[in-house]
Design a protein around this motif. Structure first.
Motif, PDB file in Angstrom:
ATOM      1  N   SER A  34       0.817  -1.209   0.000  1.00  0.00           N
ATOM      2  CA  SER A  34       0.000   0.000   0.000  1.00  0.00           C
ATOM      3  C   SER A  34       0.852   1.262   0.000  1.00  0.00           C
ATOM      4  N   GLN A  35       2.079   1.169   0.504  1.00  0.00           N
ATOM      5  CA  GLN A  35       2.971   2.325   0.503  1.00  0.00           C
ATOM      6  C   GLN A  35       4.401   1.858   0.318  1.00  0.00           C
ATOM      7  N   GLU A  36       5.024   2.299  -0.765  1.00  0.00           N
ATOM      8  CA  GLU A  36       6.388   1.913  -1.065  1.00  0.00           C
ATOM      9  C   GLU A  36       7.375   2.982  -0.605  1.00  0.00           C
ATOM     10  N   VAL A  37       8.589   2.558  -0.348  1.00  0.00           N
ATOM     11  CA  VAL A  37       9.686   3.482  -0.066  1.00  0.00           C
ATOM     12  C   VAL A  37      10.140   4.091  -1.389  1.00  0.00           C
ATOM     13  N   ILE A  38      10.473   5.382  -1.384  1.00  0.00           N
ATOM     14  CA  ILE A  38      10.958   6.011  -2.605  1.00  0.00           C
ATOM     15  C   ILE A  38      12.346   5.467  -2.948  1.00  0.00           C
ATOM     16  N   LYS A  39      12.560   5.160  -4.234  1.00  0.00           N
ATOM     17  CA  LYS A  39      13.800   4.523  -4.671  1.00  0.00           C
ATOM     18  C   LYS A  39      14.345   5.214  -5.917  1.00  0.00           C
ATOM     19  N   ASN A  40      15.660   5.128  -6.071  1.00  0.00           N
ATOM     20  CA  ASN A  40      16.295   5.568  -7.303  1.00  0.00           C
ATOM     21  C   ASN A  40      15.794   4.654  -8.422  1.00  0.00           C
TER      22      ASN A  40
END
Length: 235
Positions: A34-40
């Motif tokens: 439901s919520q992902e960590v921001i990633k390169n």
């Protein structure tokens, strides 16, 4: 205004607990996160956006010192609780350091700090690479739910991503000192902002255990290795 010098505040952000920051929502995907960590998007490594750190520092400092908005009818400033400070006065450290919210050509301009994106540290990358291939991941998945108080059962489970505790990020803040600025006052204010984040949390789900961080950093003049000092979040 004449720029007299630039001061670099550089070091590491240590994740004391899991860090839930940025990212997108896949709520419509059955069984998805439901919520992902921001990633390169290229390396798939998580990072901390400079805007997130700057915004959190500002928010915590405004809780301590208040924020103000110009009231045209009264010809004076009113306390503002819904938006960042936009008074733009020269003696407002919030507006001087972080910029006057929605106010161009403010008396406090220009903004004094530049907050870079904080990239995953070399130590954290090496720690992940040392794990067996099947266990290598830059993030952990944490399941949360709501407890039905009448019957004591869990409901509405959701899965969120977090950067695991023990990881660290390299951060850099550039503080620009202009002619007429009180250098010590501005530097102390930025440091107070970092300590305020340590006392609160960074990212989301802070009230549920995520986002406790500690800063280890060094303050020095750019181009000058003398007159520098180190600060540890463990002190």
């Amino acid at each position: 205004m004449k720029l007299e010098r630039s001061i670099a505040i550089t070091g590491k952000i240590h994740c004391v607990t899991g860090l839930c920051i940025g990212g997108s929502s896949n709520a419509l995907e059955i069984g998805g996160v439901s919520q992902e960590v921001i990633k390169n998007p290229i390396t798939k490594e998580p990072y901390i956006p400079g805007s997130s750190l700057k915004g959190k520092m500002r928010s915590e400092l405004e809780k301590r010192y208040g924020s103000w908005k110009w009231n045209k009818e009264k010809g004076d400033f009113d306390a503002e609780h819904r938006e960042p400070c936009g008074c733009g006065q020269k003696d407002c450290l919030v507006c001087c350091v972080f910029g006057a919210h929605k106010k161009q050509n403010a008396k406090s301009a220009p903004t004094r700090i530049i907050v870079r994106d904080a990239m995953l540290s070399k130590e954290s990358k090496e720690m992940i690479e040392a794990l067996p291939l099947a266990n290598r991941s830059y993030v952990e998945r944490k399941v949360e739910n709501i407890i039905k108080r009448d019957i004591g059962t869990a409901d509405s489970p959701r899965t969120i991503e977090r950067v695991p505790a023990g990881m660290s990020f390299d951060f850099e803040i550039i503080l620009r000192i202009f002619e007429g600025d009180d250098e010590k006052k501005l530097t102390d204010f930025v440091e107070e902002g970092l300590h305020a984040v340590e006392s609160s949390y960074l990212g989301g789900s802070g009230s549920r255990g995520s986002g406790q961080v500690a800063f280890d950093y060094e303050i020095k003049y750019l181009g000058n290795t003398e007159n520098s000092r180190s600060v540890s979040g463990e002190e």
